[in-house]
Scaffold this motif. Structure first.
Motif, PDB file in Angstrom:
ATOM      1  N   CYS A 184       1.269  -1.288   0.235  1.00  0.00           N
ATOM      2  CA  CYS A 184      -0.226   0.255  -0.578  1.00  0.00           C
ATOM      3  C   CYS A 184       0.699   0.594   0.071  1.00  0.00           C
ATOM      4  O   CYS A 184       1.210   2.195  -0.390  1.00  0.00           O
ATOM      5  CB  CYS A 184      -0.980   0.120   1.312  1.00  0.00           C
ATOM      6  SG  CYS A 184      -1.969  -1.552   1.410  1.00  0.00           S
ATOM      7  N   ILE A 185       2.127   1.123   0.540  1.00  0.00           N
ATOM      8  CA  ILE A 185       2.974   2.742   0.789  1.00  0.00           C
ATOM      9  C   ILE A 185       3.633   2.577  -0.574  1.00  0.00           C
ATOM     10  O   ILE A 185       3.568   3.590  -0.915  1.00  0.00           O
ATOM     11  CB  ILE A 185       3.753   2.098   1.761  1.00  0.00           C
ATOM     12  CG1 ILE A 185       3.697   2.136   3.135  1.00  0.00           C
ATOM     13  CG2 ILE A 185       5.257   2.973   2.051  1.00  0.00           C
ATOM     14  CD1 ILE A 185       3.812   1.895   4.350  1.00  0.00           C
ATOM     15  N   SER A 186       3.895   1.619  -1.239  1.00  0.00           N
ATOM     16  CA  SER A 186       4.148   1.589  -2.757  1.00  0.00           C
ATOM     17  C   SER A 186       3.547   2.331  -3.607  1.00  0.00           C
ATOM     18  O   SER A 186       4.002   3.047  -4.117  1.00  0.00           O
ATOM     19  CB  SER A 186       4.840   0.033  -2.917  1.00  0.00           C
ATOM     20  OG  SER A 186       5.404  -0.547  -2.321  1.00  0.00           O
ATOM     21  N   ARG A 187       2.208   1.967  -3.890  1.00  0.00           N
ATOM     22  CA  ARG A 187       1.275   2.530  -4.268  1.00  0.00           C
ATOM     23  C   ARG A 187       0.980   3.989  -3.959  1.00  0.00           C
ATOM     24  O   ARG A 187       1.520   5.052  -5.139  1.00  0.00           O
ATOM     25  CB  ARG A 187       0.005   1.387  -4.213  1.00  0.00           C
ATOM     26  CG  ARG A 187      -0.161   0.471  -5.233  1.00  0.00           C
ATOM     27  CD  ARG A 187      -1.544  -0.071  -5.567  1.00  0.00           C
ATOM     28  NE  ARG A 187      -2.260   0.333  -3.688  1.00  0.00           N
ATOM     29  CZ  ARG A 187      -2.112  -1.457  -2.991  1.00  0.00           C
ATOM     30  NH1 ARG A 187      -1.931  -2.586  -4.004  1.00  0.00           N
ATOM     31  NH2 ARG A 187      -3.379  -1.654  -1.806  1.00  0.00           N
ATOM     32  N   GLU A 188       1.500   4.656  -2.427  1.00  0.00           N
ATOM     33  CA  GLU A 188       1.772   5.751  -2.231  1.00  0.00           C
ATOM     34  C   GLU A 188       2.181   6.550  -3.202  1.00  0.00           C
ATOM     35  O   GLU A 188       1.988   7.578  -3.417  1.00  0.00           O
ATOM     36  CB  GLU A 188       1.247   5.867  -0.841  1.00  0.00           C
ATOM     37  CG  GLU A 188       1.073   7.205  -0.274  1.00  0.00           C
ATOM     38  CD  GLU A 188       1.401   7.826   0.861  1.00  0.00           C
ATOM     39  OE1 GLU A 188       1.753   8.063   2.005  1.00  0.00           O
ATOM     40  OE2 GLU A 188       0.633   6.714   1.863  1.00  0.00           O
ATOM     41  N   ILE A 189       3.955   5.755  -3.107  1.00  0.00           N
ATOM     42  CA  ILE A 189       4.779   6.756  -3.288  1.00  0.00           C
ATOM     43  C   ILE A 189       4.838   6.873  -5.019  1.00  0.00           C
ATOM     44  O   ILE A 189       5.236   7.562  -4.630  1.00  0.00           O
ATOM     45  CB  ILE A 189       6.044   5.970  -2.479  1.00  0.00           C
ATOM     46  CG1 ILE A 189       6.597   5.858  -1.626  1.00  0.00           C
ATOM     47  CG2 ILE A 189       7.078   6.181  -3.446  1.00  0.00           C
ATOM     48  CD1 ILE A 189       7.563   4.809  -0.688  1.00  0.00           C
ATOM     49  N   ARG A 190       4.057   5.374  -5.683  1.00  0.00           N
ATOM     50  CA  ARG A 190       3.954   5.598  -7.092  1.00  0.00           C
ATOM     51  C   ARG A 190       3.311   7.130  -6.972  1.00  0.00           C
ATOM     52  O   ARG A 190       3.368   8.150  -8.019  1.00  0.00           O
ATOM     53  CB  ARG A 190       3.589   4.500  -7.414  1.00  0.00           C
ATOM     54  CG  ARG A 190       4.677   3.979  -7.469  1.00  0.00           C
ATOM     55  CD  ARG A 190       4.442   2.308  -8.718  1.00  0.00           C
ATOM     56  NE  ARG A 190       5.587   1.521  -8.551  1.00  0.00           N
ATOM     57  CZ  ARG A 190       5.893   0.958  -7.837  1.00  0.00           C
ATOM     58  NH1 ARG A 190       5.396   0.119  -7.187  1.00  0.00           N
ATOM     59  NH2 ARG A 190       6.782  -0.121  -8.666  1.00  0.00           N
TER      60      ARG A 190
END
Length: 267
Positions: free
Chosen positions: A12-18
């Motif tokens: 989920c954090i990775s999607r936010e960063i993207r």
């Protein structure tokens, strides 16, 4: 700031960063979005699972040697609460504080100025040597691109680090198989990459660079007496279908249409 996140949270954090990367690239009309998207899970695993950051003066050090992917680091620092999210709006813009290539005086958490490829890796080795000589338990991590590893400075450091016993140093190769002008094998091939680093005396691991669980497991493994390199197999432009494994996204800018389509996928 020191809690470890479950790997499901890291996705989920990775999607936010993207999403933040796409927004920054769109606002600034700047390139290198594909390079930034390829290393997101690596940064999430480091900043939310591995790096010790609770006591800032005793923190582990992360060096972004592939500094043209600065958007990924800035977005991760914001997600981790190390810099304010408001700084992202000024990325690569007049009167903004975050430059397109990293400047260590620009923001908290940017540990080294970089941009000339191959330099961040060797700076990290020097930091690791200094910390080891002082007897601290601090570790140094450096992320470099696969094309970057063609630099002579990388191979000089690769030869010397085992001699110094730098088991407090981890290099991570963002092996997305695309550099500025094509596939690495078409420009200056470095395979068999694992065998070469092992021959130099490094502890070598390979991992899916988009699998937080695999990355966290690799980063937690101890390597007594040897420096370590993790070869992370990634996809340039990961997370946005029309950018994935496309060389043009080393250079193209994100238009209004690109932004809406990309954010639609990342929701």
């Amino acid at each position: 700031m020191g809690e470890r996140r479950p790997t499901t949270d890291l996705s989920c954090i990775s999607r936010e960063i993207r999403r933040d990367i796409i927004e920054m690239a769109h606002r600034s009309k700047s390139p290198h979005v594909g390079s930034a998207l390829s290393c997101v899970e690596i940064l999430a695993a480091l900043y939310f699972d591995r790096l010790r950051l609770d006591v800032w003066e005793e923190r582990d050090i992360f060096i972004m040697s592939k500094a043209h992917a600065a958007m990924a680091l800035y977005a991760t620092l914001a997600a981790r609460g190390i810099i304010g999210r408001e700084l992202l709006a000024g990325y690569c813009r007049n009167d903004g504080e975050l430059p397109a290539h990293l400047d260590r005086f620009s923001a908290r958490g940017v540990e080294a100025s970089a941009g000339s490829l191959g330099h961040g890796f060797t700076m990290g080795l020097g930091m690791a040597y200094g910390l080891k000589k002082r007897g601290t338990g601090r570790r140094v991590y450096a992320l470099m691109g696969d094309g970057e590893s063609q630099e002579g400075s990388v191979w000089e450091g690769a030869l010397f680090a085992p001699r110094l016993g730098l088991d407090n140093f981890t290099a991570i190769m963002d092996y997305n198989n695309l550099q500025g002008y094509g596939r690495p094998r078409e420009i200056c091939g470095f395979e068999p990459v694992r065998a070469k680093w092992e021959a130099f005396g490094w502890h070598v691991q390979e991992a899916d660079g988009h699998d937080p669980r695999a990355l966290c497991a690799a980063l937690r493994e101890e390597t007594p007496g040897k420096p370590r390199i993790i070869i992370a197999r990634t996809i340039k432009g990961k997370g946005v279908s029309f950018m994935e494994d496309e060389l043009v996204w080393h250079y193209y800018i994100v238009t209004d249409e690109h932004k809406e389509k990309a954010l639609g996928e990342l929701r």
